[in-house]
Scaffold this motif. Structure first.
Motif, PDB file in Angstrom:
ATOM      1  N   TRP A 216       0.852  -1.372   0.128  1.00 43.21           N
ATOM      2  CA  TRP A 216       0.020   0.026  -0.144  1.00 43.21           C
ATOM      3  C   TRP A 216       0.893   1.226   0.081  1.00 43.21           C
ATOM      4  O   TRP A 216       2.003   0.923   0.084  1.00 43.21           O
ATOM      5  CB  TRP A 216      -0.794  -0.037   1.062  1.00 43.21           C
ATOM      6  N   SER A 217       0.249   2.333   0.022  1.00 49.35           N
ATOM      7  CA  SER A 217       0.951   3.570  -0.145  1.00 49.35           C
ATOM      8  C   SER A 217       0.982   4.358   1.158  1.00 49.35           C
ATOM      9  O   SER A 217      -0.113   4.604   1.772  1.00 49.35           O
ATOM     10  CB  SER A 217       0.172   4.555  -1.025  1.00 49.35           C
ATOM     11  N   TYR A 218       2.270   4.197   1.752  1.00 45.74           N
ATOM     12  CA  TYR A 218       2.496   4.680   3.179  1.00 45.74           C
ATOM     13  C   TYR A 218       3.555   5.571   3.301  1.00 45.74           C
ATOM     14  O   TYR A 218       4.639   5.312   2.307  1.00 45.74           O
ATOM     15  CB  TYR A 218       2.659   3.498   4.351  1.00 45.74           C
ATOM     16  N   THR A 219       3.812   6.402   4.480  1.00 49.01           N
ATOM     17  CA  THR A 219       4.896   6.982   4.711  1.00 49.01           C
ATOM     18  C   THR A 219       5.924   6.236   5.664  1.00 49.01           C
ATOM     19  O   THR A 219       5.225   5.994   6.644  1.00 49.01           O
ATOM     20  CB  THR A 219       4.856   8.368   5.248  1.00 49.01           C
ATOM     21  N   ARG A 220       6.855   5.827   5.221  1.00 53.70           N
ATOM     22  CA  ARG A 220       7.760   4.722   6.171  1.00 53.70           C
ATOM     23  C   ARG A 220       8.326   5.611   7.325  1.00 53.70           C
ATOM     24  O   ARG A 220       9.060   6.484   7.042  1.00 53.70           O
ATOM     25  CB  ARG A 220       8.723   3.932   5.366  1.00 53.70           C
ATOM     26  N   LEU A 221       8.273   5.206   8.371  1.00 51.97           N
ATOM     27  CA  LEU A 221       8.967   5.971   9.733  1.00 51.97           C
ATOM     28  C   LEU A 221      10.037   4.996  10.234  1.00 51.97           C
ATOM     29  O   LEU A 221      10.870   5.760  10.799  1.00 51.97           O
ATOM     30  CB  LEU A 221       7.849   6.036  10.619  1.00 51.97           C
ATOM     31  N   GLY A 222       9.965   3.700  10.187  1.00 51.82           N
ATOM     32  CA  GLY A 222      11.114   2.920  11.008  1.00 51.82           C
ATOM     33  C   GLY A 222      10.682   1.594  10.706  1.00 51.82           C
ATOM     34  O   GLY A 222       9.938   1.187   9.841  1.00 51.82           O
ATOM     35  N   LYS A 223      11.372   0.639  11.404  1.00 51.09           N
ATOM     36  CA  LYS A 223      11.589  -0.688  11.417  1.00 51.09           C
ATOM     37  C   LYS A 223      11.653  -1.466  12.817  1.00 51.09           C
ATOM     38  O   LYS A 223      12.598  -0.897  13.375  1.00 51.09           O
ATOM     39  CB  LYS A 223      12.728  -1.329  10.480  1.00 51.09           C
ATOM     40  N   ILE A 224      11.156  -2.529  13.375  1.00 52.12           N
ATOM     41  CA  ILE A 224      11.374  -3.103  14.160  1.00 52.12           C
ATOM     42  C   ILE A 224      12.050  -4.310  13.935  1.00 52.12           C
ATOM     43  O   ILE A 224      11.125  -5.142  13.050  1.00 52.12           O
ATOM     44  CB  ILE A 224      10.126  -3.614  15.021  1.00 52.12           C
ATOM     45  N   ASN A 225      13.074  -4.833  14.413  1.00 52.84           N
ATOM     46  CA  ASN A 225      13.924  -6.030  13.667  1.00 52.84           C
ATOM     47  C   ASN A 225      13.461  -7.132  14.523  1.00 52.84           C
ATOM     48  O   ASN A 225      14.323  -7.794  15.242  1.00 52.84           O
ATOM     49  CB  ASN A 225      15.374  -5.592  13.711  1.00 52.84           C
ATOM     50  N   LEU A 226      12.321  -7.524  14.553  1.00 56.67           N
ATOM     51  CA  LEU A 226      11.967  -8.889  15.137  1.00 56.67           C
ATOM     52  C   LEU A 226      11.532  -9.820  14.209  1.00 56.67           C
ATOM     53  O   LEU A 226      10.851  -9.426  12.885  1.00 56.67           O
ATOM     54  CB  LEU A 226      10.930  -8.916  16.194  1.00 56.67           C
ATOM     55  N   SER A 227      11.340 -11.331  14.134  1.00 57.37           N
ATOM     56  CA  SER A 227      10.734 -11.934  13.271  1.00 57.37           C
ATOM     57  C   SER A 227       9.133 -11.854  12.948  1.00 57.37           C
ATOM     58  O   SER A 227       8.551 -11.196  14.012  1.00 57.37           O
ATOM     59  CB  SER A 227      10.919 -13.416  13.605  1.00 57.37           C
ATOM     60  N   GLU A 228       8.448 -12.242  12.029  1.00 51.34           N
ATOM     61  CA  GLU A 228       6.921 -12.280  11.914  1.00 51.34           C
ATOM     62  C   GLU A 228       6.513 -12.815  12.679  1.00 51.34           C
ATOM     63  O   GLU A 228       5.336 -12.416  13.779  1.00 51.34           O
ATOM     64  CB  GLU A 228       6.615 -12.637  10.456  1.00 51.34           C
ATOM     65  N   LYS A 229       6.895 -14.008  13.296  1.00 56.54           N
ATOM     66  CA  LYS A 229       6.102 -14.852  14.555  1.00 56.54           C
ATOM     67  C   LYS A 229       6.424 -14.090  15.808  1.00 56.54           C
ATOM     68  O   LYS A 229       5.174 -13.909  16.478  1.00 56.54           O
ATOM     69  CB  LYS A 229       7.077 -16.185  14.484  1.00 56.54           C
ATOM     70  N   LYS A 230       7.548 -13.763  16.010  1.00 56.31           N
ATOM     71  CA  LYS A 230       7.701 -12.703  17.494  1.00 56.31           C
ATOM     72  C   LYS A 230       6.578 -11.497  17.313  1.00 56.31           C
ATOM     73  O   LYS A 230       6.075 -11.317  18.524  1.00 56.31           O
ATOM     74  CB  LYS A 230       9.066 -12.251  17.579  1.00 56.31           C
TER      75      LYS A 230
END
Length: 61
Positions: A30-44
């Motif tokens: 989708w079209s969003y403004t990216r702000l950041g990232k959390i470095n955890l697995s999808e399961k976590k």
């Protein structure tokens, strides 16, 4: 800030509708403004965020 079409993955933090912060724990395109990232697995992330209301604190360092 500008919105661009991204393929979002678990851990992406984006701005939605100019006034809401969203943390993805799955994938989406989708079209969003990216702000950041959390470095955890999808399961976590699903374990942490996928059940009921969640409060996330954002802190500037």
């Amino acid at each position: 800030m500008y919105s661009f079409l991204f393929t979002l993955t678990a851990g992406d933090i984006v701005l939605y509708s100019g006034n809401q912060i969203v943390v993805f724990y799955g994938s989406n395109s989708w079209s969003y403004t990216r702000l950041g990232k959390i470095n955890l697995s999808e399961k976590k992330l699903t374990d942490l965020l996928g059940n009921g209301d969640v409060t996330i604190e954002i802190e500037k360092r």
